[in-house]
Design an enzyme around this catalytic site. Structure first.
Site, PDB file in Angstrom:
ATOM      1  CD  GLU A 188     -65.574 -63.394 -51.227  1.00  0.00           C
ATOM      2  OE1 GLU A 188     -64.512 -63.172 -50.626  1.00  0.00           O
ATOM      3  OE2 GLU A 188     -66.155 -62.519 -51.865  1.00  0.00           O
TER       4      GLU A 188
ATOM      5  CD  GLU B  15     -68.496 -59.217 -56.554  1.00  0.00           C
ATOM      6  OE1 GLU B  15     -67.359 -59.393 -57.022  1.00  0.00           O
ATOM      7  OE2 GLU B  15     -68.715 -59.082 -55.336  1.00  0.00           O
TER       8      GLU B  15
ATOM      9  CD1 TRP C  96     -55.726 -64.940 -43.601  1.00  0.00           C
ATOM     10  CD2 TRP C  96     -54.021 -64.037 -44.711  1.00  0.00           C
ATOM     11  NE1 TRP C  96     -55.834 -65.331 -44.909  1.00  0.00           N
ATOM     12  CE2 TRP C  96     -54.808 -64.797 -45.617  1.00  0.00           C
ATOM     13  CE3 TRP C  96     -52.909 -63.375 -45.209  1.00  0.00           C
ATOM     14  CZ2 TRP C  96     -54.505 -64.906 -46.970  1.00  0.00           C
ATOM     15  CZ3 TRP C  96     -52.602 -63.472 -46.546  1.00  0.00           C
ATOM     16  CH2 TRP C  96     -53.392 -64.246 -47.413  1.00  0.00           C
TER      17      TRP C  96
ATOM     18  N   GLY D 276     -46.967 -58.575 -42.492  1.00  0.00           N
ATOM     19  CA  GLY D 276     -46.168 -58.429 -43.712  1.00  0.00           C
ATOM     20  C   GLY D 276     -45.378 -59.700 -43.970  1.00  0.00           C
TER      21      GLY D 276
ATOM     22  CE  LYS E 182     -64.107 -55.760 -46.085  1.00  0.00           C
ATOM     23  NZ  LYS E 182     -65.087 -56.282 -47.054  1.00  0.00           N
TER      24      LYS E 182
ATOM     25  CE  LYS F 217     -68.984 -60.708 -52.347  1.00  0.00           C
ATOM     26  NZ  LYS F 217     -67.959 -60.388 -53.190  1.00  0.00           N
TER      27      LYS F 217
ATOM     28  CG  HIS G 278     -66.034 -70.564 -78.233  1.00  0.00           C
ATOM     29  ND1 HIS G 278     -65.966 -70.856 -79.578  1.00  0.00           N
ATOM     30  CD2 HIS G 278     -66.838 -69.483 -78.113  1.00  0.00           C
ATOM     31  CE1 HIS G 278     -66.677 -69.961 -80.251  1.00  0.00           C
ATOM     32  NE2 HIS G 278     -67.211 -69.109 -79.390  1.00  0.00           N
TER      33      HIS G 278
HETATM   34  C1  AGP Z   1     -64.295 -59.554 -52.058  1.00  0.00           C
HETATM   35  O1  AGP Z   1     -65.476 -60.174 -51.603  1.00  0.00           O
HETATM   36  C2  AGP Z   1     -63.054 -60.185 -51.485  1.00  0.00           C
HETATM   37  N1  AGP Z   1     -63.073 -60.122 -50.086  1.00  0.00           N
HETATM   38  C3  AGP Z   1     -61.780 -59.703 -52.122  1.00  0.00           C
HETATM   39  O2  AGP Z   1     -61.824 -60.145 -53.462  1.00  0.00           O
HETATM   40  C4  AGP Z   1     -61.529 -58.183 -52.136  1.00  0.00           C
HETATM   41  O3  AGP Z   1     -62.421 -57.549 -53.013  1.00  0.00           O
HETATM   42  C5  AGP Z   1     -60.098 -57.939 -52.650  1.00  0.00           C
HETATM   43  O4  AGP Z   1     -59.205 -58.532 -51.751  1.00  0.00           O
HETATM   44  C6  AGP Z   1     -59.755 -56.451 -52.811  1.00  0.00           C
HETATM   45  O5  AGP Z   1     -59.819 -55.811 -51.577  1.00  0.00           O
HETATM   46  P1  AGP Z   1     -59.804 -54.180 -51.569  1.00  0.00           P
HETATM   47  O6  AGP Z   1     -61.052 -53.735 -52.281  1.00  0.00           O
HETATM   48  O7  AGP Z   1     -59.781 -53.800 -50.116  1.00  0.00           O
HETATM   49  O8  AGP Z   1     -58.565 -53.753 -52.314  1.00  0.00           O
END
Ligand code: AGP
Length: 606
Positions: free
Chosen positions: A485, A478, A74, A99, A601, A482, A501
């Site tokens: 993303e 939320e 990534w 990293g 992820k 969704k 506002h």
């Molecule tokens: C959620 O749909 C995303 N993939 C992303 O916002 C995710 O929730 C966020 O990166 C936090 O990940 P975590 O819960 O593994 O810390």
């Protein structure tokens, strides 16, 4: 974040490495690569895009070597292409990395001055040449030790050496890394999920540690190169191979699994016989806690915000929430009587982990709500509340969100009850309603009604708004996340009362607006906000709950009614149509639902 695998075996490893990389693609998938040692040479093959592209390369099929490393990327530094893909190799050393090396520019300058030639734009390549340079004067342990001490930033590394044809080196600082033990072979992986199909015996490296993996044993060292002993954990083997089954996507499966997720959480934390809460051995007395701060990223942050409303409703605690990447750099005033709660599905999100580390360094009370119990955030929190929702592969979090808010709701009930803010009778009522929640989610899932049809309108629009008040506001955020993303279209979650506002100016004819207006205390106010946007041409998708009383408005484009329950639990039900809206929008666009572009992820880099 990236995925790392290494295997040291008595048989050829390339096919197993490729299969492991496929399991790691949820961590990053813009390029992939493999390197093995055979006939005294490092053989490196890399490709842009998915692991399938790498596998199609006939050279990979015929790759020899019983020692190898692999990587899915990534991108953080350098375009996602085959040159910047890992492994990165010199003649003597090959490296895979997860990293960010923050002093790579300076190190590159020094190494170019020493005559090293660079091929890529990545920070990782400096590690290859630094080890190569140090090997000129040191043995392998001292070269590794010296190299790691020169690196600033975070890393999980897998390294193989032309002149050390019987070992793999692993090293960790800030990005997770695990060792696995097999029959006549041993493994290195960026998380236990990568290794689970080969072994359930795992050792986790801590920050600063490195290891030397041979096929029949593994040695661990601290940052000074001193040998240390490490525990071998037996992983829960009940999580069988997690596959899609009949579902087209992991996300579809994970949406449908949510009743099970809730059942698991209720079974774990609710004593149905005595109608009480099974959260014991909390390491602090209630009078030592007067406030709670909840911290997370993305969907996990929305869980924190959702729970703020419950904690305020059910307890006398002062409640704050913060986004981890903000919290970690804020001029914080740490308070001894504050409990800091870290919410994270993966338990490896760099910003959330850094916020936890900061609290630990300041001697604060820390608790984590995680799905991966072997994760860094879980390991470094004083108190852990697992959500038990099983592996979540879809990058867009669904069942983990419901699992997180369930545990946080139960924690709020627990604190309310032990602090005397919640009467026994009230608690018992709420627990009774809670036990019925999985069934209500099941029924709400079954009403897969208009949501498929309305999703096209969202796809064709320039953007959309998601509005809610009170308990519904975090769910509006939320739902917007969704849609963003998964279908890559702009969507904004907003407090319904705030539209006048400024953002009301965005509303134009035909713009789709989701309004979450369950029949709770905010209903009437939200309906008036809804009429304000309808009056300006918005196409409103109203999501409410079933009720005998008529909806007091007209010109609503579509209405979806979820099941009814007590107000506390309506957010669980309102979430379902929003997950499906995002899913169907992306499905219609033909996008990769489980691996949306540019995302990963678990984001284990800043
Ligand atoms: C959620 O749909 C995303 N993939 C992303 O916002 C995710 O929730 C966020 O990166 C936090 O990940 P975590 O819960 O593994 O810390």
């Amino acid at each position: 974040m990236c995925g790392i695998i290494g295997i040291n075996s008595n048989k050829p490893v390339s096919a197993t490495i490729i299969n492991s990389l496929k399991k790691l693609e949820y961590r990053g998938y813009d390029s992939a690569g493999i390197a093995t040692l055979s006939s005294g040479l490092i053989n490196e093959i890399k490709s842009e895009g998915r692991v399938d592209n790498l596998e199609k390369n006939s050279l990979v099929q015929s790759m020899q070597g019983t020692i190898g490393i692999g990587h899915v990327r990534w991108a953080t530094h350098g375009l996602p292409n085959s040159i910047n893909a890992h492994p990165h190799s010199s003649q003597n050393v090959s490296v895979v990395h997860n990293g960010i090396i923050e002093n790579s520019t300076l190190l590159k300058k020094f190494l170019v001055g020493k005559g090293h030639k660079f091929k890529s734009q990545t920070d990782t390549e400096v590690i290859v040449h630094l080890i190569t340079e140090n090997l000129k004067s040191d043995d392998i342990i001292n070269s590794i030790k010296k190299t790691l001490k020169s690196l600033h930033g975070s890393f999980a590394l897998g390294i193989i050496f032309k002149d050390q044809p019987d070992l793999i080196v692993g090293a960790r600082r800030g990005s997770p890394l695990a060792v696995g033990y097999g029959p006549n072979e041993n493994y290195l992986g960026s998380d236990s999920y990568a290794l689970k199909s080969m072994t359930n015996k795992i050792t986790y490296l801590n920050d600063g540690e490195f290891c030397i993996i041979k096929k029949d044993h593994v040695e661990f060292f601290n940052e000074d190169g001193v040998k240390i002993n490490k525990k071998i954990l037996q992983l829960s083997s009940e999580e069988k191979e997690y596959e899609k089954g009949d579902y087209k996507h992991f996300m579809a499966k994970e949406i449908e699994e949510q009743p099970i997720t809730l059942k698991n959480g209720i079974k774990e934390y609710i004593d149905t016989v005595n109608n009480d809460i099974n959260i014991y051995n909390i390491p602090w007395k209630q009078n030592e806690i007067s406030s709670i701060t909840l911290i997370g990223c993305g969907t996990a942050y929305h869980s924190c915000l959702m729970s703020k409303y419950w904690f305020e409703e059910l307890t006398s605690l002062e409640v704050n929430v913060d986004i981890a990447s903000e919290f970690r750099y804020r001029k914080n005033r740490f308070k001894k009587d504050t409990l800091y709660v870290f919410v994270s599905q993966s338990g490896e999100t760099a910003d959330t982990y850094a916020a936890l580390d900061l609290c630990n360094k300041n001697g604060m009370k820390t608790c984590s709500v995680v799905n991966v119990i072997e994760s860094s955030i879980a390991r470094d929190s004083e108190f852990v509340l697992p959500i038990h929702c099983g592996t979540e592969i879809g990058v867009a979090s669904t069942k983990a969100f419901l699992g997180q808010i369930l545990i946080l709701y139960i924690l709020a009930l627990k604190f309310g009850s032990v602090r005397g803010d919640l009467e026994k009778k009230e608690l018992s009522e709420k627990l009774k309603d809670l036990k019925n929640l999985p069934k209500l989610v099941e029924e709400t899932l079954a009403t897969d009604n208009k949501i498929q049809n309305v999703s096209s309108t969202f796809n064709e629009a320039k953007g959309s708004m998601f509005l809610g008040r009170g308990f519904s506001y975090p769910i509006a955020l939320e739902g917007a996340l969704k849609l963003k993303e998964l279908s890559y279209i702009h969507a904004e979650g907003y407090p319904a009362g705030e539209m006048k506002h400024g953002p009301l100016a965005l509303i134009e004819d035909g713009m789709p607006v989701v309004v979450l207006a369950p029949r709770d205390n905010y209903y009437k106010k939200t309906i008036s906000n809804m009429q304000e946007v309808i009056a300006r041409g918005a196409k409103v998708l109203l999501i409410t709950n079933k009720s005998s009383d008529e909806i007091i408005s007209e010109n609503i484009w579509e209405t979806i009614e979820v099941e009814s329950t007590n107000d506390d639990l309506l957010p669980f039900l309102l979430t379902i149509p929003l997950q499906k809206l995002a899913y169907y929008s992306a499905l219609k666009k033909g996008f990769d639902i489980d691996k949306p572009r540019n995302l990963a992820k678990s984001v284990t880099v800043e």
